[in-house]
Design an enzyme around this catalytic site. Structure first.
Site, PDB file in Angstrom:
ATOM      1  N   ARG A   1      56.127  20.770  21.685  1.00  0.00           N
ATOM      2  CA  ARG A   1      55.491  21.747  20.777  1.00  0.00           C
ATOM      3  C   ARG A   1      54.024  21.950  21.138  1.00  0.00           C
ATOM      4  O   ARG A   1      53.281  20.992  21.338  1.00  0.00           O
ATOM      5  CB  ARG A   1      55.582  21.238  19.345  1.00  0.00           C
ATOM      6  CG  ARG A   1      54.842  22.078  18.343  1.00  0.00           C
ATOM      7  CD  ARG A   1      54.968  21.480  16.970  1.00  0.00           C
ATOM      8  NE  ARG A   1      54.264  20.219  16.881  1.00  0.00           N
ATOM      9  CZ  ARG A   1      53.100  20.055  16.262  1.00  0.00           C
ATOM     10  NH1 ARG A   1      52.525  21.072  15.657  1.00  0.00           N
ATOM     11  NH2 ARG A   1      52.533  18.881  16.219  1.00  0.00           N
TER      12      ARG A   1
ATOM     13  N   SER B 110      59.350  19.815  -0.582  1.00  0.00           N
ATOM     14  CA  SER B 110      58.239  20.555  -1.186  1.00  0.00           C
ATOM     15  C   SER B 110      57.043  20.638  -0.246  1.00  0.00           C
ATOM     16  O   SER B 110      55.897  20.623  -0.683  1.00  0.00           O
ATOM     17  CB  SER B 110      57.839  19.895  -2.502  1.00  0.00           C
ATOM     18  OG  SER B 110      57.501  18.538  -2.257  1.00  0.00           O
TER      19      SER B 110
ATOM     20  N   HIS C  47      51.419  11.878  19.242  1.00  0.00           N
ATOM     21  CA  HIS C  47      50.058  12.435  19.227  1.00  0.00           C
ATOM     22  C   HIS C  47      49.172  11.472  19.995  1.00  0.00           C
ATOM     23  O   HIS C  47      49.208  10.258  19.759  1.00  0.00           O
ATOM     24  CB  HIS C  47      49.564  12.592  17.786  1.00  0.00           C
ATOM     25  CG  HIS C  47      48.371  13.497  17.691  1.00  0.00           C
ATOM     26  ND1 HIS C  47      47.147  13.158  18.206  1.00  0.00           N
ATOM     27  CD2 HIS C  47      48.228  14.740  17.176  1.00  0.00           C
ATOM     28  CE1 HIS C  47      46.294  14.152  17.994  1.00  0.00           C
ATOM     29  NE2 HIS C  47      46.928  15.131  17.369  1.00  0.00           N
TER      30      HIS C  47
ATOM     31  N   ARG D  17      49.944  17.838  24.915  1.00  0.00           N
ATOM     32  CA  ARG D  17      50.017  16.475  24.376  1.00  0.00           C
ATOM     33  C   ARG D  17      50.857  15.497  25.180  1.00  0.00           C
ATOM     34  O   ARG D  17      50.553  14.313  25.235  1.00  0.00           O
ATOM     35  CB  ARG D  17      50.618  16.532  22.972  1.00  0.00           C
ATOM     36  CG  ARG D  17      49.587  16.847  22.014  1.00  0.00           C
ATOM     37  CD  ARG D  17      50.099  16.788  20.634  1.00  0.00           C
ATOM     38  NE  ARG D  17      49.076  17.476  19.869  1.00  0.00           N
ATOM     39  CZ  ARG D  17      49.226  17.943  18.668  1.00  0.00           C
ATOM     40  NH1 ARG D  17      50.380  17.801  18.065  1.00  0.00           N
ATOM     41  NH2 ARG D  17      48.262  18.552  18.067  1.00  0.00           N
TER      42      ARG D  17
HETATM   43  P1  FAD Z   1      57.147  18.292   4.973  1.00  0.00           P
HETATM   44  O1  FAD Z   1      55.849  18.907   4.686  1.00  0.00           O
HETATM   45  O2  FAD Z   1      57.129  16.954   5.591  1.00  0.00           O
HETATM   46  O3  FAD Z   1      57.977  18.204   3.613  1.00  0.00           O
HETATM   47  C1  FAD Z   1      59.205  17.500   3.566  1.00  0.00           C
HETATM   48  C2  FAD Z   1      59.685  17.436   2.137  1.00  0.00           C
HETATM   49  O4  FAD Z   1      61.042  17.038   2.099  1.00  0.00           O
HETATM   50  C3  FAD Z   1      58.931  16.453   1.265  1.00  0.00           C
HETATM   51  O5  FAD Z   1      58.708  17.042  -0.001  1.00  0.00           O
HETATM   52  C4  FAD Z   1      59.914  15.293   1.120  1.00  0.00           C
HETATM   53  O6  FAD Z   1      59.756  14.531  -0.056  1.00  0.00           O
HETATM   54  C5  FAD Z   1      61.217  16.060   1.091  1.00  0.00           C
HETATM   55  N1  FAD Z   1      62.390  15.247   1.420  1.00  0.00           N
HETATM   56  C6  FAD Z   1      62.679  14.640   2.596  1.00  0.00           C
HETATM   57  N2  FAD Z   1      63.855  13.995   2.504  1.00  0.00           N
HETATM   58  C7  FAD Z   1      64.320  14.185   1.240  1.00  0.00           C
HETATM   59  C8  FAD Z   1      65.463  13.745   0.523  1.00  0.00           C
HETATM   60  N3  FAD Z   1      66.391  12.948   1.076  1.00  0.00           N
HETATM   61  N4  FAD Z   1      65.613  14.124  -0.755  1.00  0.00           N
HETATM   62  C9  FAD Z   1      64.669  14.910  -1.365  1.00  0.00           C
HETATM   63  N5  FAD Z   1      63.561  15.348  -0.733  1.00  0.00           N
HETATM   64  C10 FAD Z   1      63.388  14.989   0.550  1.00  0.00           C
HETATM   65  N6  FAD Z   1      51.118  21.043  12.333  1.00  0.00           N
HETATM   66  C11 FAD Z   1      50.335  22.118  12.581  1.00  0.00           C
HETATM   67  O7  FAD Z   1      50.849  23.212  12.821  1.00  0.00           O
HETATM   68  N7  FAD Z   1      48.985  22.005  12.558  1.00  0.00           N
HETATM   69  C12 FAD Z   1      48.362  20.834  12.303  1.00  0.00           C
HETATM   70  O8  FAD Z   1      47.136  20.767  12.261  1.00  0.00           O
HETATM   71  C13 FAD Z   1      49.161  19.687  12.057  1.00  0.00           C
HETATM   72  N8  FAD Z   1      48.584  18.485  11.842  1.00  0.00           N
HETATM   73  C14 FAD Z   1      49.384  17.426  11.494  1.00  0.00           C
HETATM   74  C15 FAD Z   1      48.786  16.211  11.176  1.00  0.00           C
HETATM   75  C16 FAD Z   1      49.560  15.154  10.742  1.00  0.00           C
HETATM   76  C17 FAD Z   1      48.909  13.845  10.389  1.00  0.00           C
HETATM   77  C18 FAD Z   1      50.966  15.295  10.659  1.00  0.00           C
HETATM   78  C19 FAD Z   1      51.828  14.166  10.179  1.00  0.00           C
HETATM   79  C20 FAD Z   1      51.565  16.492  11.022  1.00  0.00           C
HETATM   80  C21 FAD Z   1      50.778  17.560  11.446  1.00  0.00           C
HETATM   81  N9  FAD Z   1      51.352  18.776  11.785  1.00  0.00           N
HETATM   82  C22 FAD Z   1      50.552  19.854  12.057  1.00  0.00           C
HETATM   83  C23 FAD Z   1      52.792  18.982  11.663  1.00  0.00           C
HETATM   84  C24 FAD Z   1      53.074  19.679  10.329  1.00  0.00           C
HETATM   85  O9  FAD Z   1      52.205  19.197   9.337  1.00  0.00           O
HETATM   86  C25 FAD Z   1      54.506  19.454   9.865  1.00  0.00           C
HETATM   87  O10 FAD Z   1      55.382  19.718  10.915  1.00  0.00           O
HETATM   88  C26 FAD Z   1      54.852  20.373   8.716  1.00  0.00           C
HETATM   89  O11 FAD Z   1      53.900  20.244   7.703  1.00  0.00           O
HETATM   90  C27 FAD Z   1      56.239  20.058   8.191  1.00  0.00           C
HETATM   91  O12 FAD Z   1      56.449  20.798   7.026  1.00  0.00           O
HETATM   92  P2  FAD Z   1      57.872  20.753   6.322  1.00  0.00           P
HETATM   93  O13 FAD Z   1      57.773  21.648   5.150  1.00  0.00           O
HETATM   94  O14 FAD Z   1      58.919  21.016   7.316  1.00  0.00           O
HETATM   95  O15 FAD Z   1      58.060  19.229   5.880  1.00  0.00           O
HETATM   96  C1  SIN Z   2      46.044  17.844  15.178  1.00  0.00           C
HETATM   97  O1  SIN Z   2      45.280  18.286  14.344  1.00  0.00           O
HETATM   98  O2  SIN Z   2      45.692  17.292  16.223  1.00  0.00           O
HETATM   99  C2  SIN Z   2      47.489  17.984  14.925  1.00  0.00           C
HETATM  100  C3  SIN Z   2      47.882  19.369  15.182  1.00  0.00           C
HETATM  101  C4  SIN Z   2      49.360  19.487  15.293  1.00  0.00           C
HETATM  102  O3  SIN Z   2      50.082  18.504  15.248  1.00  0.00           O
HETATM  103  O4  SIN Z   2      49.800  20.612  15.483  1.00  0.00           O
END
Ligand code: FAD
Ligand code: SIN
Length: 532
Positions: free
Chosen positions: A387, A10, A243, A291
């Protein structure tokens, strides 16, 4: 349970796709499953923002493409880079139309931030909590879609394929097909099957495999481990992005608070424990180099000075602007007694992002039929060996759209599902000691951080493989004999992911992007993706 479209996860990837298929097919059912509460995702913690070209006077698709290719260090798929950069503006407009607010100036123009490796100011953001705003928008929209059901605290264990029908499935089996998933219902403690014509894995990253990470506890690489077990293709797992600036708190393990790179974009300067600004010794782009370079430079400074962190100096910055752009960081630091106007912020690198993952094509199709992958768990070819900052939220939205387009064109042609057997839990008993699981997890995180971290070499990788093999053997023993719990399932997945990262690192006999091996310090002429 049976549904037309099944979505695991989600975060931004899963919810964007769910909304699109739900809007396109109001008569069909969309089921979103998450193992935690709906907003506990990597998405919620994103700070810096979304990189997107939206300033035609100063920026261009060509510049964003070039920046992405340079960061990716020769391994990006150029076609995919062009797709993501060029389709990005339309996807951003969609989430704005759904209600996401990005910061604007007094003239109503979007404020644009800058991060490492970007040649222009192009990062749209919502203060320093961009992900929270995007996640909120998507969850609000999902609540309004009557044909989406969102079920939380259901843990997906495995994707169902012909293997579960009794057939031998190997890496070379043609047409492996996904029929849905087995899930552990943590409320009933029963394992149920959820059948679907089309399944999307959007399970996010795997930072928890390391001792310190910016990722929340859900980031355990489950999707990648499931696909690997199902004999699907996994690619480039060795490229783990650290990071450079996670907040350092002595003795802390697990999730570390991020100090966004946008702080350096606004003028923050890295200094070592002697107070020296050191980045000019490593790269002409100094604090805003990509990075991999900044994280290695910090790692090196920490080793030279014998300290566990360096500092981010913001004391010279305009504090009014700082508090306006970074209110969350300001408050967090203050809560720890750090007034950023007067004191430097202690920071250290932490595992942050998985560039590799489930190998997909340009429509998000995995190597398993009717199984798509999108977001951080996927390897689309965008990131290559490193990335570019703030490209992942963009990638997730662009590929969620592409998965939707392809799935929508195929759903009605998919044959009825075969009868699927129930989960067989025979011969298992309640686990006697949780310590066996928690201790193995600590060992895994230790091994990965010490031997498969920012700097690697042959001996360290060999040691890591031997130790991971042992952890695998012991954990499989537990898995075969005890009733499963989310902790055991996550441990099992993290061991698989640790193995894939380490194997990928051992196969890559060169240093490229995020993978740095002191025994092979140069880039090989052979430019290749490592597929396991
Ligand atoms: P997620 O948002 O991690 O969602 C994963 C989902 O899968 C969750 O709901 C979880 O519960 C579910 N799930 C996992 N395993 C299971 C399972 N076995 N059964 C059921 N459900 C499961 N990126 C940018 O582009 N810009 C930014 O500024 C940035 N800042 C960041 C800052 C931080 C602190 C972090 C951690 C990451 C950042 N990133 C950023 C990276 C970016 O946020 C993520 O790569 C992105 O949000 C991933 O989205 P997603 O939908 O793939 O996964
Ligand atoms: C950050 O805000 O420095 C994280 C950005 C990213 O992971 O893309």
């Amino acid at each position: 349970m049976q549904t037309d479209f099944l979505v695991i996860g989600s975060g931004i990837a899963g919810l964007t796709y769910a909304l699109k298929v739900a809007h396109q097919f109001p008569q069909k059912q969309v089921l979103v499953i998450t193992k935690a509460s709906p907003d506990e995702t990597n998405t919620k913690y994103a700070q810096g923002g979304v990189a997107v070209v939206n300033d035609p006077e100063n920026d261009s698709f060509e510049k964003h493409i070039e920046d992405t290719l340079i960061a990716g260090d020769g391994l990006c798929n150029r076609d995919v880079v062009e797709i993501v950069v060029k389709e990005g503006p339309a996807r951003i407009q969609e989430i704005i139309d759904w209600g996401a607010q990005f910061d604007k100036d007094a003239e109503g123009e979007y404020k644009r931030g800058k991060e490492g490796g970007h040649s222009e100011f192009r990062i749209l953001h919502h203060k320093d909590v961009t992900g929270r705003e995007m996640e909120r928008t998507l969850l609000d929209a999902v609540k309004k879609a009557s044909n989406i059901t969102l079920l939380n605290h259901l843990f997906v264990i495995d994707v169902i394929t012909q293997h579960h029908l009794g057939y031998l499935v190997t890496k070379s089996t043609p047409d492996i097909c996904c029929y849905g998933v087995y899930v552990l219902n943590s409320q009933t403690n029963r394992i149920e099957k959820v059948l679907a014509k089309i399944t999307l894995l959007a399970t996010g990253g795997n930072g928890q495999v390391y001792r310190t990470t910016t990722n929340p506890v859900i980031a355990t690489g489950d999707g990648v481990a499931m696909v690997y077990r199902a004999k699907g293709r996994i690619e480039n797992m060795e490229f783990i992005q650290f990071h450079p600036t996670a907040l350092y708190e002595a003795g802390r393990r697990g999730q570390a608070f991020l100090i966004t790179e946008a702080v350096r974009g606004d003028g923050g300067i890295l200094r070592n424990s002697n107070g020296e600004a050191f980045m000019d010794r490593y790269d002409p782009r100094k604090d805003l180099a990509p990075r991999d370079i900044v994280a290695r430079a910090i790692d090196n400074e920490m080793k030279i000075t014998g300290t566990e962190h360096v500092y981010l100096d913001c004391r010279h910055m305009d504090m009014e602007k700082f508090r306006e752009h970074f209110p969350n960081i300001y408050e967090k630091c203050l809560s720890l007694g750090i007034d950023v106007a007067k004191s430097m912020i202690p920071v250290a690198p932490a595992a942050h992002y998985s560039c590799g993952g489930i190998k997909t094509d340009e429509w998000g199709r995995s190597s398993i039929n009717n199984l798509y992958a999108c977001g951080e768990c996927a390897s689309t070819g965008l990131h290559g060996a490193n990335r570019l900052a703030s490209n992942s939220l963009l990638e997730a939205m662009v590929f969620a759209h592409r998965c939707y387009v392809d799935a929508a064109s195929r759903i009605d042609a998919i044959a009825a599902l075969p009868p699927i057997p129930d989960w067989n839990a025979e011969g298992t008993a309640e686990p006697k000691e949780m310590i066996l699981i928690t201790q193995s997890l600590k060992e895994l995180q230790q091994v990965m951080s010490d031997y498969v971290g920012i700097v690697r070499n042959i001996v360290r990788l060999q040691r890591a493989i031997r130790r991971i093999d042992l952890l695998f053997e012991e954990t499989e023993g537990l898995y075969q004999t005890t009733t499963v719990s989310p902790y055991l399932l996550e441990l099992r997945n993290m061991i698989t992911v640790g193995y894939l990262i380490t194997k990928g690192a051992a196969f890559r006999k060169e240093s490229r992007g995020l993978h740095y091996n002191t025994d092979y310090p140069f880039k090989s002429e052979l430019v290749q993706n490592i597929v396991l």
